[in-house]
Design a protein around this motif. Sequence first.
Motif, PDB file in Angstrom:
ATOM      1  N   THR A 142       0.205  -0.945  -0.575  1.00 24.51           N
ATOM      2  CA  THR A 142       0.054   0.336   0.152  1.00 24.51           C
ATOM      3  C   THR A 142       0.529   1.606  -0.309  1.00 24.51           C
ATOM      4  O   THR A 142       0.445   2.707  -0.265  1.00 24.51           O
ATOM      5  CB  THR A 142      -0.569   0.109   1.077  1.00 24.51           C
ATOM      6  OG1 THR A 142      -0.371   0.027   2.078  1.00 24.51           O
ATOM      7  CG2 THR A 142      -1.915  -1.029   1.783  1.00 24.51           C
ATOM      8  N   ASP A 147       3.340   7.101   3.622  1.00 20.29           N
ATOM      9  CA  ASP A 147       2.226   7.739   2.759  1.00 20.29           C
ATOM     10  C   ASP A 147       1.584   8.625   3.941  1.00 20.29           C
ATOM     11  O   ASP A 147       1.494   8.652   5.473  1.00 20.29           O
ATOM     12  CB  ASP A 147       1.762   7.386   1.626  1.00 20.29           C
ATOM     13  CG  ASP A 147       0.635   6.549   2.191  1.00 20.29           C
ATOM     14  OD1 ASP A 147      -0.159   6.999   3.188  1.00 20.29           O
ATOM     15  OD2 ASP A 147       0.058   5.921   1.322  1.00 20.29           O
ATOM     16  N   ASP A 194      -1.135  -4.056  -6.682  1.00 23.39           N
ATOM     17  CA  ASP A 194      -1.981  -2.338  -5.967  1.00 23.39           C
ATOM     18  C   ASP A 194      -0.348  -2.027  -5.819  1.00 23.39           C
ATOM     19  O   ASP A 194      -0.684  -0.445  -6.724  1.00 23.39           O
ATOM     20  CB  ASP A 194      -1.285  -2.498  -4.664  1.00 23.39           C
ATOM     21  CG  ASP A 194      -2.269  -1.449  -3.458  1.00 23.39           C
ATOM     22  OD1 ASP A 194      -3.100  -0.857  -4.278  1.00 23.39           O
ATOM     23  OD2 ASP A 194      -2.468  -1.286  -2.738  1.00 23.39           O
ATOM     24  N   HIS A 198      -0.472   1.847  -8.340  1.00 16.90           N
ATOM     25  CA  HIS A 198      -0.357   3.456  -8.177  1.00 16.90           C
ATOM     26  C   HIS A 198       0.175   4.223  -8.350  1.00 16.90           C
ATOM     27  O   HIS A 198       0.737   5.001  -9.217  1.00 16.90           O
ATOM     28  CB  HIS A 198       0.354   3.282  -6.193  1.00 16.90           C
ATOM     29  CG  HIS A 198      -0.774   2.558  -5.078  1.00 16.90           C
ATOM     30  ND1 HIS A 198       0.300   1.748  -4.127  1.00 16.90           N
ATOM     31  CD2 HIS A 198      -1.767   2.742  -4.837  1.00 16.90           C
ATOM     32  CE1 HIS A 198      -0.452   1.491  -3.172  1.00 16.90           C
ATOM     33  NE2 HIS A 198      -2.142   1.659  -3.980  1.00 16.90           N
ATOM     34  N   GLU A 201      -1.734   5.122 -11.244  1.00 18.43           N
ATOM     35  CA  GLU A 201      -2.788   6.400 -11.702  1.00 18.43           C
ATOM     36  C   GLU A 201      -1.953   7.713 -11.592  1.00 18.43           C
ATOM     37  O   GLU A 201      -2.039   8.462 -11.397  1.00 18.43           O
ATOM     38  CB  GLU A 201      -3.346   5.823  -9.904  1.00 18.43           C
ATOM     39  CG  GLU A 201      -3.864   4.456  -9.002  1.00 18.43           C
ATOM     40  CD  GLU A 201      -4.895   5.421  -9.996  1.00 18.43           C
ATOM     41  OE1 GLU A 201      -6.308   6.058 -10.357  1.00 18.43           O
ATOM     42  OE2 GLU A 201      -6.376   4.091  -8.954  1.00 18.43           O
ATOM     43  N   GLU A 202      -0.759   7.603 -11.411  1.00 16.17           N
ATOM     44  CA  GLU A 202      -0.015   9.138 -11.762  1.00 16.17           C
ATOM     45  C   GLU A 202       0.413   8.596 -13.162  1.00 16.17           C
ATOM     46  O   GLU A 202       0.817  10.383 -13.634  1.00 16.17           O
ATOM     47  CB  GLU A 202       1.628   8.915 -10.317  1.00 16.17           C
ATOM     48  CG  GLU A 202       1.234   8.692  -8.840  1.00 16.17           C
ATOM     49  CD  GLU A 202       0.683   9.548  -8.775  1.00 16.17           C
ATOM     50  OE1 GLU A 202       0.052  11.352  -9.291  1.00 16.17           O
ATOM     51  OE2 GLU A 202      -0.189   9.652  -7.060  1.00 16.17           O
ATOM     52  N   LEU A 252       4.200   5.406  -3.725  1.00 12.67           N
ATOM     53  CA  LEU A 252       2.893   6.193  -3.164  1.00 12.67           C
ATOM     54  C   LEU A 252       3.304   7.116  -1.821  1.00 12.67           C
ATOM     55  O   LEU A 252       2.715   7.621  -1.059  1.00 12.67           O
ATOM     56  CB  LEU A 252       2.045   5.434  -2.008  1.00 12.67           C
ATOM     57  CG  LEU A 252       0.499   6.419  -2.361  1.00 12.67           C
ATOM     58  CD1 LEU A 252       0.299   6.815  -4.141  1.00 12.67           C
ATOM     59  CD2 LEU A 252       0.023   4.800  -1.942  1.00 12.67           C
ATOM     60  N   TRP A 264      -7.184  10.196  -9.696  1.00 10.28           N
ATOM     61  CA  TRP A 264      -7.283   8.473  -9.458  1.00 10.28           C
ATOM     62  C   TRP A 264      -8.626   8.287  -9.498  1.00 10.28           C
ATOM     63  O   TRP A 264      -9.901   8.649  -9.203  1.00 10.28           O
ATOM     64  CB  TRP A 264      -6.824   8.017  -8.085  1.00 10.28           C
ATOM     65  CG  TRP A 264      -5.248   8.455  -7.735  1.00 10.28           C
ATOM     66  CD1 TRP A 264      -4.867   9.151  -7.950  1.00 10.28           C
ATOM     67  CD2 TRP A 264      -4.052   7.551  -7.150  1.00 10.28           C
ATOM     68  NE1 TRP A 264      -3.114   9.436  -7.046  1.00 10.28           N
ATOM     69  CE2 TRP A 264      -3.425   8.096  -6.694  1.00 10.28           C
ATOM     70  CE3 TRP A 264      -4.885   5.862  -6.097  1.00 10.28           C
ATOM     71  CZ2 TRP A 264      -2.203   7.104  -6.168  1.00 10.28           C
ATOM     72  CZ3 TRP A 264      -4.159   6.130  -4.865  1.00 10.28           C
ATOM     73  CH2 TRP A 264      -2.371   6.304  -5.347  1.00 10.28           C
ATOM     74  N   HIS A 267      -8.452   3.053  -8.473  1.00 14.85           N
ATOM     75  CA  HIS A 267      -8.950   2.920  -6.897  1.00 14.85           C
ATOM     76  C   HIS A 267      -9.914   3.469  -5.761  1.00 14.85           C
ATOM     77  O   HIS A 267     -10.756   2.895  -5.736  1.00 14.85           O
ATOM     78  CB  HIS A 267      -7.898   4.288  -6.172  1.00 14.85           C
ATOM     79  CG  HIS A 267      -6.967   3.491  -5.842  1.00 14.85           C
ATOM     80  ND1 HIS A 267      -5.710   2.904  -6.351  1.00 14.85           N
ATOM     81  CD2 HIS A 267      -6.078   2.679  -5.019  1.00 14.85           C
ATOM     82  CE1 HIS A 267      -5.059   1.672  -6.399  1.00 14.85           C
ATOM     83  NE2 HIS A 267      -4.486   1.643  -5.150  1.00 14.85           N
TER      84      HIS A 267
END
Length: 387
Positions: A142, A147, A194, A198, A201-202, A252, A264, A267
């Motif tokens: 995660t 983070d 996962d 992440h 998503e970026e 992340l 995002w 997610h």
Amino acid sequence: MLNFNYSIPSKIFFGKDQINVLGDEVKKYASKVLLVYGGGSIKRTGLYDKVIEILNSNNIEFCELSGVEPNPRITSVKKGVELCKENNVGLVLAVGGGSSIDCAKVIAAAYYYDGDAWDIVKNPRKINKVLPVATILTLAATGSEMDTFAVITNMDANEKLGTGHPDMAPKFSILDPTYTMTVPKNQTAAGTADIMSHIFEEYFSNVKSAYVQDRMAEALLKTCVKYGTIAFEEPDNYEARANLMWASSLALNGLLGYGKNSSWCVHPMEHELSAYYDITHGVGLAILTPNWMKYILDDNTVDKFVEYGINVWGIDKNEDKYEIANLAIEKTREYFSSLEIPSRLSEVGIDEEKLELMAKKATRHGKIGSIRTLDTEDVLNILKASL
Ligand code: NZQ
Ligand code: ZN
């Protein structure tokens, strides 16, 4: 590249036996801690005994919250807050995966909040002050170890929401890859998916000038592809566990998102799946990702998929660009299948019944996504394609 303020405050102790710093590091913040952990894996591996031995030999008092669920519940957060208040706790120490860490973070924030703890999950602006949090990570996935976020589930309301505050960043995290060697195959696979999600998503953002972030993202994706497979096949492979663990944190901790305006989307869709069906987060992501990619592939996004295909999957750059893009998406799908992750929602017990409701909830604050924004109907189409 957009403007940004860099701040990644969590101190990382990475490598074998780094747990030896635990006593001295805790004493910088507190003489009494709340230990937060899951359903017992740390007892089976012996890590629990090691932590207790260190706390005792450093005269650090402790109380315990055990049994934190995967997809941690608000009810566990509330129990933890009570324990902190009854015992005058000065630091919350999570030992486990993202679920224990997220639970610890929200306990630490709710400690200083007078109302119902669920309020600060629904509205992070209500967080003013946070007890110090520290973590000993046992599962690479995660990025919670480095983070400022936490994701908590309220099963009564079928809601799984993310919250966050700069002070929720762990003061320090101990990352010993040997602790992840006992992670079972399915969680190793889900964790790898996962981490990759992440990064996606970026990476799939509409800011095209963040070259340095994009090349770092590709390096991390290649790391996941290479070492996810090795860790899956050889659980005790230190090199694989170490590279996955560091990739999890780097994916992340902010590094890839600086200078971009990512919103995002996979997610938020997955969080609805876990909120209603309590499935493993990484499994939901791996099912949705190739279908989302396929759905958003068009003339505006194809060049980004070409970059992804050439730089991550080594596809021949002389091919037609749609061929490269489609092949890259296919390779993504095949990769998740090679880790034996289910590829359809129906395989994890999800049918058509709640798709519309979940699509509405995933977009309740408006459209989601960066490189291509998605409205409720788009989300519904992706969910249907994933059945
Ligand atoms: O509960 P125990 O007994 O510890 O067993 C856990 C659990 O069953 C087991 N496990 C962990 N380390 C192990 C191990 N088993 C053997 N050996 C070990 N070393 O693995 C299972 C899953 O653990 P969990 O903590 O739930 O997994 P993960 O780290 O994937 O965390 C998932 C949660 O984090 C949230 C997810 O939504 C989900 O609720 N996320 C948190 C984020 C954040 N804070 O920034 C971002 C993510 O996108 C994600 O949403
Ligand atoms: Zn995630």
